[in-house]
Enzyme design. Sequence first.
Site, PDB file in Angstrom:
ATOM      1  N   GLU A 140      -3.432  -0.188 -11.406  1.00 33.76           N
ATOM      2  CA  GLU A 140      -4.115  -1.840  -9.887  1.00 33.76           C
ATOM      3  C   GLU A 140      -4.500  -2.699 -10.761  1.00 33.76           C
ATOM      4  O   GLU A 140      -5.663  -1.985 -10.834  1.00 33.76           O
ATOM      5  CB  GLU A 140      -4.764  -0.641  -8.928  1.00 33.76           C
ATOM      6  CG  GLU A 140      -5.153  -1.993  -7.971  1.00 33.76           C
ATOM      7  CD  GLU A 140      -5.460  -1.917  -6.683  1.00 33.76           C
ATOM      8  OE1 GLU A 140      -5.670  -2.238  -5.891  1.00 33.76           O
ATOM      9  OE2 GLU A 140      -5.710  -0.535  -6.330  1.00 33.76           O
ATOM     10  N   GLU A 237      -3.297  -2.402   3.392  1.00 34.60           N
ATOM     11  CA  GLU A 237      -4.454  -2.410   3.033  1.00 34.60           C
ATOM     12  C   GLU A 237      -5.161  -3.506   2.731  1.00 34.60           C
ATOM     13  O   GLU A 237      -6.150  -4.985   2.730  1.00 34.60           O
ATOM     14  CB  GLU A 237      -4.524  -2.356   1.308  1.00 34.60           C
ATOM     15  CG  GLU A 237      -5.891  -1.906   1.097  1.00 34.60           C
ATOM     16  CD  GLU A 237      -5.461  -1.518  -0.748  1.00 34.60           C
ATOM     17  OE1 GLU A 237      -6.647  -0.580  -0.853  1.00 34.60           O
ATOM     18  OE2 GLU A 237      -6.094  -2.339  -0.692  1.00 34.60           O
TER      19      GLU A 237
END
Length: 258
Positions: A140, A237
């Site tokens: 990520e 998220e």
Amino acid sequence: MLFGDLPIPERFNAAARAGFANVESWWPWPDANPSDAEIDRFVTALRDSGVSLRALNFWAGDMAAGDRGVMDDVEQLSDFRENIAIVIGIARRTGCRTFNALYGKGRSGASETQRREVAVANYREAARAAASVGGTVVIEPLKYPDNGHYPVLTLDDADDLRSEIGEPNVELLVDTFHLSANGVDVPAAIAAHANHVGHVQIADFPGRGRPGTGDIDFVAIGTALRGIAYEGYVGAEFVAEGSIPTPGELAAALETAR
């Protein structure tokens, strides 16, 4: 993140009540090696809620104190290697198959070269362990400069690291908030890395709120994901203010409901 005001075991029931059948989780404990009882409570709460765990972070150090991963930290090597086995144990009990491993931001003070060598070795170990359950490790990119000397800022950065790791089950995580904050054209980046998008998380930018609260063109992102025939999950998220959007509302934001 949608239910951050609740204790972690209660968040699964909250997700189920909000209409979600699938969830993802950051590492639920401050330590790399929680007790068997703590793990049992986590797995039981998940099972009792009826939702399925689709993505889980490896231990990433002391997130509250500012850590953003330990993959690059030789001082945390033994703790992380033990954490790998615990994550895979949870995967065997829950069916989770996607695992996010944050790189780290150089807390040990080692050189960039040393950090990279340690990180690559740790990613390889994590990927090989994940392969034992048919799982994927994702890399990520994070927002600059909020996350210190975190070197993975774009999907190009993540893909370079993926290539260096050299394991077939390492892929890229597309987080619309972090990438947009770093000036990335997210739809174009998705198209450019079509073969290696392993997971997607959505939040608007600026603000990290629900889609529609910032400037991101989520229709374009949904079009890009359909264009690469993405079939994975999309994690919500973001920081929810007010009511929690339903899965259908989130899908509509990406034009995937049709």
